[in-house]
Design a protein around this motif. Sequence first.
Motif, PDB file in Angstrom:
ATOM      1  N   GLY A   1       0.768  -1.237   0.000  1.00 30.66           N
ATOM      2  CA  GLY A   1       0.000   0.000   0.000  1.00 30.66           C
ATOM      3  C   GLY A   1       0.795   1.280   0.000  1.00 30.66           C
ATOM      4  N   MET A   2       2.044   1.226  -0.438  1.00 29.81           N
ATOM      5  CA  MET A   2       2.873   2.421  -0.468  1.00 29.81           C
ATOM      6  C   MET A   2       2.975   2.986  -1.880  1.00 29.81           C
ATOM      7  N   HIS A   3       2.996   4.313  -1.974  1.00 22.01           N
ATOM      8  CA  HIS A   3       3.344   4.959  -3.232  1.00 22.01           C
ATOM      9  C   HIS A   3       4.858   4.872  -3.407  1.00 22.01           C
ATOM     10  N   VAL A   4       5.308   4.803  -4.649  1.00 25.03           N
ATOM     11  CA  VAL A   4       6.743   4.765  -4.930  1.00 25.03           C
ATOM     12  C   VAL A   4       7.099   5.973  -5.782  1.00 25.03           C
ATOM     13  N   THR A   5       8.012   6.796  -5.282  1.00 30.26           N
ATOM     14  CA  THR A   5       8.514   7.911  -6.067  1.00 30.26           C
ATOM     15  C   THR A   5       9.911   7.560  -6.574  1.00 30.26           C
ATOM     16  N   ALA A   6      10.175   7.941  -7.804  1.00 31.29           N
ATOM     17  CA  ALA A   6      11.416   7.551  -8.477  1.00 31.29           C
ATOM     18  C   ALA A   6      12.299   8.769  -8.687  1.00 31.29           C
ATOM     19  N   PHE A   7      13.499   8.754  -8.084  1.00 32.66           N
ATOM     20  CA  PHE A   7      14.447   9.816  -8.399  1.00 32.66           C
ATOM     21  C   PHE A   7      15.473   9.307  -9.412  1.00 32.66           C
ATOM     22  N   SER A   8      16.120  10.224 -10.082  1.00 33.44           N
ATOM     23  CA  SER A   8      17.089   9.909 -11.146  1.00 33.44           C
ATOM     24  C   SER A   8      16.465   9.060 -12.250  1.00 33.44           C
TER      25      SER A   8
ATOM     26  N   GLN B   1      11.005  12.139 -22.271  1.00 29.67           N
ATOM     27  CA  GLN B   1       9.576  11.840 -22.134  1.00 29.67           C
ATOM     28  C   GLN B   1       9.319  10.337 -22.130  1.00 29.67           C
ATOM     29  N   ILE B   2      10.093   9.599 -22.887  1.00 30.54           N
ATOM     30  CA  ILE B   2       9.941   8.136 -22.883  1.00 30.54           C
ATOM     31  C   ILE B   2      10.278   7.573 -21.507  1.00 30.54           C
ATOM     32  N   LEU B   3      11.350   8.060 -20.893  1.00 32.01           N
ATOM     33  CA  LEU B   3      11.758   7.552 -19.585  1.00 32.01           C
ATOM     34  C   LEU B   3      10.769   7.950 -18.495  1.00 32.01           C
ATOM     35  N   ILE B   4      10.216   9.134 -18.597  1.00 31.17           N
ATOM     36  CA  ILE B   4       9.192   9.558 -17.631  1.00 31.17           C
ATOM     37  C   ILE B   4       7.935   8.724 -17.793  1.00 31.17           C
ATOM     38  N   ARG B   5       7.546   8.483 -19.054  1.00 30.91           N
ATOM     39  CA  ARG B   5       6.355   7.663 -19.310  1.00 30.91           C
ATOM     40  C   ARG B   5       6.574   6.229 -18.816  1.00 30.91           C
ATOM     41  N   TRP B   6       7.775   5.698 -19.004  1.00 29.19           N
ATOM     42  CA  TRP B   6       8.125   4.367 -18.489  1.00 29.19           C
ATOM     43  C   TRP B   6       7.895   4.305 -16.987  1.00 29.19           C
ATOM     44  N   ALA B   7       8.338   5.328 -16.284  1.00 32.43           N
ATOM     45  CA  ALA B   7       8.161   5.365 -14.835  1.00 32.43           C
ATOM     46  C   ALA B   7       6.682   5.400 -14.456  1.00 32.43           C
ATOM     47  N   LEU B   8       5.904   6.211 -15.150  1.00 33.91           N
ATOM     48  CA  LEU B   8       4.473   6.322 -14.836  1.00 33.91           C
ATOM     49  C   LEU B   8       3.749   4.996 -15.062  1.00 33.91           C
ATOM     50  N   GLN B   9       4.078   4.312 -16.138  1.00 33.85           N
ATOM     51  CA  GLN B   9       3.398   3.053 -16.444  1.00 33.85           C
ATOM     52  C   GLN B   9       3.803   1.922 -15.503  1.00 33.85           C
ATOM     53  N   ARG B  10       4.848   2.129 -14.723  1.00 30.74           N
ATOM     54  CA  ARG B  10       5.217   1.156 -13.690  1.00 30.74           C
ATOM     55  C   ARG B  10       4.529   1.479 -12.360  1.00 30.74           C
ATOM     56  N   ASN B  11       3.615   2.417 -12.392  1.00 27.62           N
ATOM     57  CA  ASN B  11       2.901   2.847 -11.182  1.00 27.62           C
ATOM     58  C   ASN B  11       3.868   3.491 -10.187  1.00 27.62           C
ATOM     59  N   THR B  12       4.841   4.237 -10.694  1.00 30.54           N
ATOM     60  CA  THR B  12       5.740   5.012  -9.853  1.00 30.54           C
ATOM     61  C   THR B  12       5.599   6.483 -10.230  1.00 30.54           C
ATOM     62  N   LEU B  13       6.028   7.361  -9.340  1.00 30.63           N
ATOM     63  CA  LEU B  13       5.895   8.794  -9.550  1.00 30.63           C
ATOM     64  C   LEU B  13       7.272   9.393  -9.792  1.00 30.63           C
ATOM     65  N   PRO B  14       7.590   9.747 -11.031  1.00 29.88           N
ATOM     66  CA  PRO B  14       8.935  10.247 -11.345  1.00 29.88           C
ATOM     67  C   PRO B  14       9.157  11.666 -10.821  1.00 29.88           C
ATOM     68  N   LEU B  15      10.319  11.877 -10.224  1.00 29.68           N
ATOM     69  CA  LEU B  15      10.717  13.200  -9.760  1.00 29.68           C
ATOM     70  C   LEU B  15      11.685  13.783 -10.790  1.00 29.68           C
ATOM     71  N   CYS B  16      11.278  14.839 -11.455  1.00 30.59           N
ATOM     72  CA  CYS B  16      12.083  15.427 -12.516  1.00 30.59           C
ATOM     73  C   CYS B  16      12.569  16.805 -12.079  1.00 30.59           C
ATOM     74  N   LYS B  17      13.848  17.049 -12.233  1.00 31.15           N
ATOM     75  CA  LYS B  17      14.441  18.301 -11.773  1.00 31.15           C
ATOM     76  C   LYS B  17      14.954  19.103 -12.960  1.00 31.15           C
ATOM     77  N   THR B  18      14.501  20.343 -13.056  1.00 37.88           N
ATOM     78  CA  THR B  18      15.020  21.246 -14.081  1.00 37.88           C
ATOM     79  C   THR B  18      14.732  22.676 -13.666  1.00 37.88           C
ATOM     80  N   THR B  19      15.528  23.601 -14.150  1.00 35.23           N
ATOM     81  CA  THR B  19      15.292  25.028 -13.903  1.00 35.23           C
ATOM     82  C   THR B  19      14.781  25.728 -15.153  1.00 35.23           C
TER      83      THR B  19
END
Length: 207
Positions: free
Chosen positions: A92-99, A137-155
Amino acid sequence: MEYVPIDKKYPPEWTNLEGEMVLVANDMMATWRAMEDLVDEGKVRDIGICNFGIQLIRQILATCRIRPTTLQVELHPHNTQSHLVRFANDVGMHVTAFSVLGAASYLELDMASSSDVLLYDPLVTGIAKRHNKTPAQILIRWALQRNTLPLCKTTRSERMKENRDVFDFYLSAKDMEALNGLNQHRRYNDPGAFAETGMGTFCPIYE
């Protein structure tokens, strides 16, 4: 690590006020109970964990009063951690993905080489071309479809917009299988690899 007053140094990062990395004994469950108290006091709504493996999660769950809501770990196609992600979801935990973009941000730190960069990988760029998307965008979409929440860093505002523009396409099962097949169990953010060289202290947290 040794406590650093935030009014003296912020962010505290890895070293104390003398510039030394000092490890101290820590009771993980006492720390968790203190975090539970913060929930009771209304200071936070949810509490979570970072860089925990399955056995440490089991230990928390076996003794906690308030369960962790979120696990944050390094996740990308070179380090899929599929069993960990599945276990966290199952309890029952959410998973956030860094890097989630892999090695890109570690090049300037000499913790990866250009050949490690997923944004240049022929498989990733090929999938991106087919979907008329960027490799990021492909890598972010990959993360989302694994039921994880991608953390994206940019300025950069254009990159922020690009990173959000990932909900108008879907990676096929074949795409996902191919991306998962890039797994090397490779962590780029590993204190056991960089702490001793950079700060003179051997500090492994993974086997």
